[in-house]
Write an enzyme that holds these catalytic residues in place. Sequence first.
Site, PDB file in Angstrom:
ATOM      1  N   ASP A  73       2.669 -62.151 -22.524  1.00  0.00           N
ATOM      2  CA  ASP A  73       4.002 -62.659 -22.206  1.00  0.00           C
ATOM      3  C   ASP A  73       4.181 -62.461 -20.693  1.00  0.00           C
ATOM      4  OD1 ASP A  73       6.799 -63.310 -22.372  1.00  0.00           O
ATOM      5  OD2 ASP A  73       7.170 -61.152 -22.195  1.00  0.00           O
ATOM      6  N   ASP A  94       7.739 -62.805 -18.646  1.00  0.00           N
ATOM      7  CA  ASP A  94       9.003 -62.164 -18.252  1.00  0.00           C
ATOM      8  C   ASP A  94       9.183 -60.818 -18.938  1.00  0.00           C
ATOM      9  OD1 ASP A  94      10.102 -64.170 -16.479  1.00  0.00           O
ATOM     10  OD2 ASP A  94      10.227 -65.436 -18.255  1.00  0.00           O
TER      11      ASP A  94
HETATM   12  C1  XBP Z   1      11.458 -65.704 -21.186  1.00  0.00           C
HETATM   13  C2  XBP Z   1      12.765 -66.322 -21.134  1.00  0.00           C
HETATM   14  C3  XBP Z   1      13.021 -67.212 -20.026  1.00  0.00           C
HETATM   15  C4  XBP Z   1      13.437 -66.623 -18.694  1.00  0.00           C
HETATM   16  C5  XBP Z   1      13.805 -67.704 -17.733  1.00  0.00           C
HETATM   17  O1  XBP Z   1      11.208 -65.140 -22.453  1.00  0.00           O
HETATM   18  O2  XBP Z   1      13.598 -66.140 -21.987  1.00  0.00           O
HETATM   19  O3  XBP Z   1      14.033 -68.039 -20.449  1.00  0.00           O
HETATM   20  O4  XBP Z   1      14.587 -65.787 -18.853  1.00  0.00           O
HETATM   21  O5  XBP Z   1      12.931 -68.762 -17.737  1.00  0.00           O
HETATM   22  P1  XBP Z   1       9.771 -64.555 -22.791  1.00  0.00           P
HETATM   23  P2  XBP Z   1      13.419 -70.283 -17.495  1.00  0.00           P
HETATM   24  O6  XBP Z   1       9.530 -63.431 -21.835  1.00  0.00           O
HETATM   25  O7  XBP Z   1       9.895 -64.044 -24.194  1.00  0.00           O
HETATM   26  O8  XBP Z   1       8.778 -65.677 -22.682  1.00  0.00           O
HETATM   27  O9  XBP Z   1      14.673 -70.256 -16.716  1.00  0.00           O
HETATM   28  O10 XBP Z   1      12.277 -70.918 -16.750  1.00  0.00           O
HETATM   29  O11 XBP Z   1      13.611 -70.885 -18.854  1.00  0.00           O
HETATM   30 MG    MG Z   2       9.310 -61.245 -22.213  1.00  0.00          MG
END
Ligand code: XBP
Ligand code: MG
Length: 242
Positions: free
Chosen positions: A8, A10
């Site tokens: 993952d 973020d």
């Molecule tokens: C990531 C997210 C994303 C980020 C922002 O979740 O929820 O929406 O907050 O990205 P994960 P965007 O870590 O579970 O993949 O603004 O590009 O959508």
């Molecule tokens: Mg995440």
Amino acid sequence: MLRALIWDVDGTIAETERDGHLPAFNEAFAALDLPWRWDEAAYAELLHVAGGRERLLHDMAQRKDAPATAAARDALARALHRRKNIAYAQRVAQGRIAARPGVMRLVAECRAAGVALAVATTTSRGNVQALFSSLWGPHWPAVFGAVVCGEDVARKKPHPQAYTLALQHLGVAASEAFALEDSPAGLQAARAAGLACGATRSAFFAGQHFAGAAWLRDDLDTPAPMTLAQLQAQLDGSIAPS
Ligand code: XBP
Ligand code: MG
């Protein structure tokens, strides 16, 4: 046999929500002359909605001062999201987002051992491009064999599609790969794709439950380095999941 590690982005690779997306959303509100600001408590709630544009629409649905029609809200969400991602890339370029402890080490271990690396994220591809260029340099696509982003999936996490696609691109079975996540929704997505998954708590998910995780810890280096050999042993079942 462990053939791939699927990451993952973020919260797992870096504290991107706290240090990148949240301040960038607030910069976007200011840039578009909106009085809206999200604080950390509000953002922690909003993170239950995957996807930045979806998060904006969810927030607007509860605001009296948001545009009245769905079409106008959608247009505003797109404009804000675009502006937010520009601000995010600027923060990354300024070196304000570092890799979490152990991330660079474990990626290097995988590369040395010939274990494939992949990404399964619901963030936008541009954000991955910005962050990974800053962490691994311009040749980062050679490091990660498959990169599945928000644009590639019809359903975002907790739906398993991002992980299923990453496995398909790698040509690896779920039983041969291990996922790394920081959120309950991400863990759910990885488990639904049939993967073993370890979780490193990130800033906004620190107090949450991670039922079904192979392990849960603060980061990949604390209290001791999580090594490839340990992940391999977990996959082989020689260490019982905690
Ligand atoms: C990531 C997210 C994303 C980020 C922002 O979740 O929820 O929406 O907050 O990205 P994960 P965007 O870590 O579970 O993949 O603004 O590009 O959508
Ligand atoms: Mg995440």
